[in-house]
Design an enzyme around this catalytic site. Sequence first.
Site, PDB file in Angstrom:
ATOM      1  N   ASP A 152      -2.222  -1.210   7.853  1.00  0.00           N
ATOM      2  CA  ASP A 152      -2.054  -2.453   7.124  1.00  0.00           C
ATOM      3  C   ASP A 152      -1.631  -2.092   5.699  1.00  0.00           C
ATOM      4  OD1 ASP A 152      -2.378  -5.225   6.399  1.00  0.00           O
ATOM      5  OD2 ASP A 152      -4.290  -4.664   5.485  1.00  0.00           O
ATOM      6  N   ASP A 165      -1.821  -4.600   2.470  1.00  0.00           N
ATOM      7  CA  ASP A 165      -2.618  -5.208   1.406  1.00  0.00           C
ATOM      8  C   ASP A 165      -4.089  -4.827   1.529  1.00  0.00           C
ATOM      9  OD1 ASP A 165      -0.679  -7.521   0.119  1.00  0.00           O
ATOM     10  OD2 ASP A 165      -0.244  -7.113   2.217  1.00  0.00           O
ATOM     11  N   GLU A 187      -3.696  -7.701  -2.952  1.00  0.00           N
ATOM     12  CA  GLU A 187      -3.089  -8.572  -1.946  1.00  0.00           C
ATOM     13  C   GLU A 187      -1.819  -9.120  -2.606  1.00  0.00           C
ATOM     14  OE1 GLU A 187      -4.053  -9.505   1.203  1.00  0.00           O
ATOM     15  OE2 GLU A 187      -5.790  -8.160   1.200  1.00  0.00           O
TER      16      GLU A 187
END
Length: 396
Positions: A188, A190, A197
């Site tokens: 992933d 963020d 984010e």
Amino acid sequence: MPNNTSYSLPKDSKAWQQAVDSVASLLPNDTNLQDFDALQSLPVFALIVVLPARVSTLDIHQYVQSWVDEQPNWHLVTVAEDADASFVNITVSDTEPMAGNAQRLPFTQSQVFRYLLVPVSDTLMHPAKKTAAAHIIDDQLTTRLRRDLTEDYKNTYRTDSTDSLDVVDCHILSVGHMLRTHKLACFDMDSTLIEQEVIVELAKAAGVGDKVEAITEAAMRGEIDFDESFAQRVALLKGLSTDVLDEICTRLILSTGARTTISALKALGYHTVLVSGGFTYFARYIAEQLGIDEVHANPLDIEDGEVTGHVQLPIVNGTKKAAIVEHTAERLGIEMSQVVCIGDGANDLPMMALADLGVAYRAKPIVQARADAAINATGLEGTLYALGYPAFAPTK
């Protein structure tokens, strides 16, 4: 200018195989020690304890052994370093840039202790029961280590501060995870590869930061459907000028250990993938910074130099992430038993569930509870420790 330092890592799992071979007498007579799937049906666990190097004066082994001594059904075996293993070298900067002129270490200086936890009597265990047993052992041992280490640390240094020992990572994994050769690592972005984010950073630029951050946090905790939350957040960005995109890229901070982790995995022969529920514009930038092989994310819909607020389908949600991981492995001819997935949010759980090893990085409680391993004591390089590698050793 920072100096570069070379570190070595074993390229294979000889140390774990040798440890398994040493306990053959404790396993059922017909056990094939080279059959990793068969070993998965046995309650033989890899126990990996990771904690900050700054508490190196404490004898960690004695704490682990004292807990095992109180468990009459378990036998502890130390996984020794293998002098005959082949190694790979990685070179990283002694420090890496953060926001402004700040510098930090490229990964957390840590101690890694590796063991096998083997039942005294030979037995089989259903996979679901084995998973439950791993979580119980993890909770018990982590609680015990935190308590005992904190008490002794305070006595040794005559301090009331317990900050140094708030976090200890204990990974209780099937030994099969240690013996398999993994080939594909999917991350992933963020709050995993980067500290922020991105959609929150975009929202701050648009003046709707608080609203978007609240929706993001709820989505990562699994309280709001990801697709719905994504559409709500993107709609709030309507009218944002694309002039701010490059500026936001320069403000993104790589997670501690991100460069080191990707460099090490590449040296070990992994194919690396960034699979994000965020935006392709930023994902490609981060992938280029880290040398990641491929990127999957959401396009940011732009018209006349402004964000439209519209969502382009299909959204890269949890289900789509899992499908991307599965299709990538199939395309590369890699078995799912050779896949590792790393993330922090609820939308990462589907891909983590598909992988042989799902790793939660400083994740939300729901993710840590369902992951195979949870990293809190180190930077992202804790992924390598969860894969069974020892602490980084400077090349002589």
